[in-house]
Design a protein around this motif. Structure first.
Motif, PDB file in Angstrom:
ATOM      1  N   GLY A 231      -0.768  13.775   4.218  1.00 30.49           N
ATOM      2  CA  GLY A 231       0.615  13.650   4.671  1.00 30.49           C
ATOM      3  C   GLY A 231       1.299  15.002   4.537  1.00 30.49           C
ATOM      4  N   TYR A 232       2.590  15.071   4.925  1.00 28.60           N
ATOM      5  CA  TYR A 232       3.298  16.360   4.905  1.00 28.60           C
ATOM      6  C   TYR A 232       4.708  16.220   4.336  1.00 28.60           C
ATOM      7  CZ  TYR A 232      -0.642  17.793   7.732  1.00 28.60           C
ATOM      8  OH  TYR A 232      -1.923  18.053   8.164  1.00 28.60           O
ATOM      9  N   PHE A 233       4.902  15.204   3.503  1.00 30.44           N
ATOM     10  CA  PHE A 233       6.196  14.935   2.869  1.00 30.44           C
ATOM     11  C   PHE A 233       7.246  14.436   3.862  1.00 30.44           C
ATOM     12  CE2 PHE A 233       4.890  18.055  -0.614  1.00 30.44           C
ATOM     13  CZ  PHE A 233       4.684  17.049  -1.556  1.00 30.44           C
ATOM     14  N   THR A 234       6.854  14.052   5.068  1.00 24.41           N
ATOM     15  CA  THR A 234       7.795  13.510   6.050  1.00 24.41           C
ATOM     16  C   THR A 234       7.523  12.028   6.260  1.00 24.41           C
ATOM     17  OG1 THR A 234       6.345  13.979   7.920  1.00 24.41           O
ATOM     18  CG2 THR A 234       7.892  15.720   7.270  1.00 24.41           C
ATOM     19  N   TYR A 235       8.546  11.313   6.730  1.00 22.87           N
ATOM     20  CA  TYR A 235       8.408   9.884   7.018  1.00 22.87           C
ATOM     21  C   TYR A 235       7.317   9.659   8.069  1.00 22.87           C
ATOM     22  CZ  TYR A 235       9.843   5.050   7.959  1.00 22.87           C
ATOM     23  OH  TYR A 235       9.864   3.685   8.106  1.00 22.87           O
ATOM     24  N   ARG A 236       7.341  10.468   9.131  1.00 19.58           N
ATOM     25  CA  ARG A 236       6.364  10.316  10.214  1.00 19.58           C
ATOM     26  C   ARG A 236       4.945  10.503   9.707  1.00 19.58           C
ATOM     27  NH1 ARG A 236       5.331   7.713  14.503  1.00 19.58           N
ATOM     28  NH2 ARG A 236       7.537   8.012  15.053  1.00 19.58           N
ATOM     29  N   SER A 237       4.710  11.516   8.885  1.00 19.08           N
ATOM     30  CA  SER A 237       3.346  11.747   8.387  1.00 19.08           C
ATOM     31  C   SER A 237       2.912  10.624   7.456  1.00 19.08           C
ATOM     32  CB  SER A 237       3.265  13.101   7.663  1.00 19.08           C
ATOM     33  OG  SER A 237       3.969  13.077   6.429  1.00 19.08           O
ATOM     34  N   CYS A 258       2.858  10.629  -2.043  1.00 20.93           N
ATOM     35  CA  CYS A 258       3.288  11.786  -2.831  1.00 20.93           C
ATOM     36  C   CYS A 258       4.795  12.045  -2.805  1.00 20.93           C
ATOM     37  CB  CYS A 258       2.544  13.040  -2.363  1.00 20.93           C
ATOM     38  SG  CYS A 258       1.180  13.471  -3.460  1.00 20.93           S
ATOM     39  N   ASN A 259       5.537  11.324  -1.973  1.00 19.21           N
ATOM     40  CA  ASN A 259       6.998  11.346  -2.119  1.00 19.21           C
ATOM     41  C   ASN A 259       7.568  10.045  -1.577  1.00 19.21           C
ATOM     42  OD1 ASN A 259       7.135  11.681   0.686  1.00 19.21           O
ATOM     43  ND2 ASN A 259       8.608  13.368   0.602  1.00 19.21           N
ATOM     44  N   ASP A 260       8.853   9.837  -1.807  1.00 16.72           N
ATOM     45  CA  ASP A 260       9.477   8.563  -1.452  1.00 16.72           C
ATOM     46  C   ASP A 260       9.559   8.349   0.056  1.00 16.72           C
ATOM     47  OD1 ASP A 260       9.886   7.953  -4.141  1.00 16.72           O
ATOM     48  OD2 ASP A 260      11.850   8.920  -4.186  1.00 16.72           O
ATOM     49  N   ASP A 261       9.757   9.422   0.822  1.00 17.92           N
ATOM     50  CA  ASP A 261       9.833   9.271   2.276  1.00 17.92           C
ATOM     51  C   ASP A 261       8.538   8.679   2.827  1.00 17.92           C
ATOM     52  OD1 ASP A 261      12.138  10.759   1.736  1.00 17.92           O
ATOM     53  OD2 ASP A 261      12.011  11.857   3.616  1.00 17.92           O
ATOM     54  N   MET A 262       7.405   9.189   2.363  1.00 15.69           N
ATOM     55  CA  MET A 262       6.123   8.694   2.849  1.00 15.69           C
ATOM     56  C   MET A 262       5.849   7.286   2.319  1.00 15.69           C
ATOM     57  SD  MET A 262       3.648  12.081   2.935  1.00 15.69           S
ATOM     58  CE  MET A 262       3.541  12.266   1.156  1.00 15.69           C
ATOM     59  N   ALA A 263       6.285   6.994   1.098  1.00 15.47           N
ATOM     60  CA  ALA A 263       6.119   5.645   0.550  1.00 15.47           C
ATOM     61  C   ALA A 263       6.953   4.644   1.331  1.00 15.47           C
ATOM     62  CB  ALA A 263       6.511   5.626  -0.923  1.00 15.47           C
ATOM     63  N   ALA A 264       8.175   5.031   1.708  1.00 11.84           N
ATOM     64  CA  ALA A 264       9.035   4.155   2.498  1.00 11.84           C
ATOM     65  C   ALA A 264       8.404   3.863   3.857  1.00 11.84           C
ATOM     66  CB  ALA A 264      10.414   4.787   2.680  1.00 11.84           C
ATOM     67  N   ALA A 265       7.763   4.873   4.444  1.00  9.75           N
ATOM     68  CA  ALA A 265       7.075   4.678   5.722  1.00  9.75           C
ATOM     69  C   ALA A 265       5.926   3.696   5.564  1.00  9.75           C
ATOM     70  CB  ALA A 265       6.556   6.012   6.246  1.00  9.75           C
ATOM     71  N   ALA A 266       5.179   3.819   4.471  1.00 13.59           N
ATOM     72  CA  ALA A 266       4.064   2.897   4.219  1.00 13.59           C
ATOM     73  C   ALA A 266       4.567   1.472   4.046  1.00 13.59           C
ATOM     74  CB  ALA A 266       3.292   3.350   2.974  1.00 13.59           C
ATOM     75  N   ALA A 267       5.685   1.307   3.355  1.00  9.05           N
ATOM     76  CA  ALA A 267       6.249  -0.031   3.166  1.00  9.05           C
ATOM     77  C   ALA A 267       6.712  -0.615   4.494  1.00  9.05           C
ATOM     78  CB  ALA A 267       7.409   0.030   2.172  1.00  9.05           C
ATOM     79  N   GLY A 268       7.342   0.222   5.333  1.00 16.08           N
ATOM     80  CA  GLY A 268       7.794  -0.254   6.639  1.00 16.08           C
ATOM     81  C   GLY A 268       6.640  -0.698   7.516  1.00 16.08           C
ATOM     82  N   GLY A 285       6.088   5.652  -4.797  1.00 19.41           N
ATOM     83  CA  GLY A 285       6.489   6.953  -4.271  1.00 19.41           C
ATOM     84  C   GLY A 285       6.624   7.970  -5.388  1.00 19.41           C
ATOM     85  N   PHE A 286       7.398   9.016  -5.105  1.00 18.55           N
ATOM     86  CA  PHE A 286       7.572  10.085  -6.089  1.00 18.55           C
ATOM     87  C   PHE A 286       8.875  10.813  -5.770  1.00 18.55           C
ATOM     88  CE2 PHE A 286       6.718  13.603  -8.824  1.00 18.55           C
ATOM     89  CZ  PHE A 286       5.629  13.277  -9.631  1.00 18.55           C
ATOM     90  N   ASP A 287       9.676  11.089  -6.765  1.00 20.05           N
ATOM     91  CA  ASP A 287      10.938  11.860  -6.735  1.00 20.05           C
ATOM     92  C   ASP A 287      12.150  11.009  -7.089  1.00 20.05           C
ATOM     93  OD1 ASP A 287       9.799  14.318  -6.120  1.00 20.05           O
ATOM     94  OD2 ASP A 287      10.028  14.026  -3.951  1.00 20.05           O
ATOM     95  N   ASP A 288      12.155   9.713  -6.689  1.00 22.64           N
ATOM     96  CA  ASP A 288      13.312   8.841  -6.904  1.00 22.64           C
ATOM     97  C   ASP A 288      14.542   9.349  -6.158  1.00 22.64           C
ATOM     98  OD1 ASP A 288      14.542   6.543  -7.874  1.00 22.64           O
ATOM     99  OD2 ASP A 288      15.246   7.522  -9.704  1.00 22.64           O
ATOM    100  N   THR A 289      14.362   9.670  -4.878  1.00 19.85           N
ATOM    101  CA  THR A 289      15.495  10.019  -4.021  1.00 19.85           C
ATOM    102  C   THR A 289      16.204   8.744  -3.597  1.00 19.85           C
ATOM    103  OG1 THR A 289      13.959  10.082  -2.153  1.00 19.85           O
ATOM    104  CG2 THR A 289      14.496  12.184  -3.202  1.00 19.85           C
ATOM    105  N   SER A 290      17.299   8.871  -2.864  1.00 20.87           N
ATOM    106  CA  SER A 290      18.140   7.715  -2.539  1.00 20.87           C
ATOM    107  C   SER A 290      17.387   6.635  -1.773  1.00 20.87           C
ATOM    108  CB  SER A 290      19.369   8.161  -1.746  1.00 20.87           C
ATOM    109  OG  SER A 290      18.981   8.819  -0.549  1.00 20.87           O
ATOM    110  N   ILE A 291      16.416   7.027  -0.932  1.00 18.30           N
ATOM    111  CA  ILE A 291      15.693   6.043  -0.131  1.00 18.30           C
ATOM    112  C   ILE A 291      14.911   5.071  -1.017  1.00 18.30           C
ATOM    113  CG2 ILE A 291      13.549   7.379   0.182  1.00 18.30           C
ATOM    114  CD1 ILE A 291      13.524   6.429   3.100  1.00 18.30           C
ATOM    115  N   ALA A 292      14.497   5.529  -2.215  1.00 18.57           N
ATOM    116  CA  ALA A 292      13.678   4.690  -3.091  1.00 18.57           C
ATOM    117  C   ALA A 292      14.414   3.423  -3.508  1.00 18.57           C
ATOM    118  CB  ALA A 292      13.255   5.483  -4.331  1.00 18.57           C
ATOM    119  N   ALA A 293      15.707   3.519  -3.742  1.00 18.14           N
ATOM    120  CA  ALA A 293      16.482   2.365  -4.188  1.00 18.14           C
ATOM    121  C   ALA A 293      17.112   1.599  -3.034  1.00 18.14           C
ATOM    122  CB  ALA A 293      17.578   2.814  -5.163  1.00 18.14           C
ATOM    123  N   ASN A 294      17.064   2.172  -1.833  1.00 17.97           N
ATOM    124  CA  ASN A 294      17.798   1.586  -0.713  1.00 17.97           C
ATOM    125  C   ASN A 294      16.930   0.900   0.331  1.00 17.97           C
ATOM    126  OD1 ASN A 294      20.350   2.333  -1.678  1.00 17.97           O
ATOM    127  ND2 ASN A 294      20.157   4.390  -0.837  1.00 17.97           N
TER     128      ASN A 294
END
Length: 352
Positions: A231-237, A258-268, A285-294
């Motif tokens: 992956g590349y730390f992006t939602y698309r990747s 490896c980050n929350d954006d990619m984890a959110a994509a996997a969940a979707g 995921g990883f980092d605990d950015t806002s997307i993780a809780a939302n």
């Protein structure tokens, strides 16, 4: 007619001066100035007295007054190029909060093309910046680091994989954090795993994979039960990597992104395929950015204190500016603690 006590107190605190702070702390105005400017020559007990007086009096340094007095606020250049908007948002908020508190000025510049780093840095230095903050991935870009070193500017790298002899750094222990997160999945009984790597231009991507694999090896999980996708730390990747993982004949029961954006994509994607998260597949995921809780379900993740690290970077670059000016000491290397955040995206491994 006298003012009520509360209004008297409010008016007093609003008009507090540096001399008021000095008198309350029992020190000279020059010492208060040194504390405000984060100079390292002040004793810790004296610094504590001054900081308490500042809090008690609600004193805030006036940047304009400092400039008139011959002590203009420092200007800090912040270069960014991060594919995660959640990470970048938290980082900028932390940096701007601390710059406001210290009276420093932050000049924000995008540096999307490493080969243009020289021109970007030259432009920033011509505006009179005193130091630089480099969040990922620029903190590890060979082109950017070469230009920073050539310029001689004070710099702080935030969230690199390694320490540096050329500049101060602030980071977390990525390998230990990934190990801890993987242990959480193992404790839930998972034995088939997918892993979505971060961008290869960042050392932390490999460190998180190393922590993951070390935990699996310690638990005796065979390599044939593990699939790693780039992956590349992006939602698309993350979406594309998750498609490859979930399309396999033997589907993983847990995915570490490896980050929350990619984890959110996997969940979707899992939802789109009719899979229950975490009933059919657990996702972290990883980092605990806002997307993780939302998102739903909210993500189990590692909390990397991004805003706190950005605030520390402002303080550290001010320290580095003075250190370079005085020609003393070595650049400091700071390690911040991480925290495992368990939410609803992880659960016991499905039977069968």
């Amino acid at each position: 007619m006298s003012l009520p006590p509360e209004r008297q107190r409010r008016r007093t605190t609003q008009s507090a001066t540096i001399r008021d702070v000095a008198a309350r702390a029992g020190v000279s105005p020059m010492t208060v100035s040194r504390v405000i400017n984060r100079e390292t020559t002040v004793k810790e007990e004296t610094r504590a007295l001054v900081e308490k007086a500042i809090t008690d009096l609600n004193y805030a340094p006036n940047p304009a007054a400092r400039s008139l007095a011959g002590s203009a606020p420092f200007r800090i250049g912040l270069l960014y190029d991060n594919p995660s908007t959640g990470y970048l948002s938290e980082f900028l908020v932390g940096a701007l909060d601390e710059s406001s508190r210290t009276g420093a000025q932050v000049v924000i510049e995008k540096c999307a093309e490493p080969e243009l780093a020289g021109a970007t840095l030259t432009r920033l230095l011509r505006t009179g910046v005193d130091g630089l903050i480099l969040p990922p991935p620029l903190c590890e870009s060979p082109q950017v680091l070469a230009e920073v070193k050539a310029s001689g500017a004070a710099a702080v790298g935030v969230a690199p994989g390694m320490t540096s002899s050329d500049m101060a750094t602030i980071r977390i222990d990525n390998e230990a954090a990934a190990y801890e997160l993987t242990q959480h999945l193992l404790a839930l009984g998972h034995k088939r795993f997918g892993f979505i790597k971060g961008h290869p231009n960042q050392t932390v991507s490999q460190q998180r994979l190393d922590g993951f694999m070390t935990a699996l090896k310690a638990a005796g999980i065979p390599l044939e039960n593990v699939r790693v996708e780039q992956g590349y730390f992006t939602y698309r990747s993350g979406l594309e990597a998750a498609e490859r993982l979930l399309a396999s004949d033997i589907r993983p029961t847990a995915i570490f992104a490896c980050n929350d954006d990619m984890a959110a994509a996997a969940a979707g994607l899992a939802h789109r395929l009719g899979l229950d998260v975490p009933g059919d597949v657990s996702i972290v995921g990883f980092d605990d950015t806002s997307i993780a809780a939302n998102i739903w379900p909210p993500l189990t993740t590692v909390h990397q204190p991004i805003a706190a690290m950005a605030r520390a970077a402002v303080d550290l670059v001010l320290e580095e500016i003075r250190r370079k000016r005085d020609g003393t000491g070595e650049p400091r290397q700071l390690m911040h603690p991480h925290t495992l955040i368990v939410r609803d995206s992880t659960g016991p491994a499905p039977k069968g």
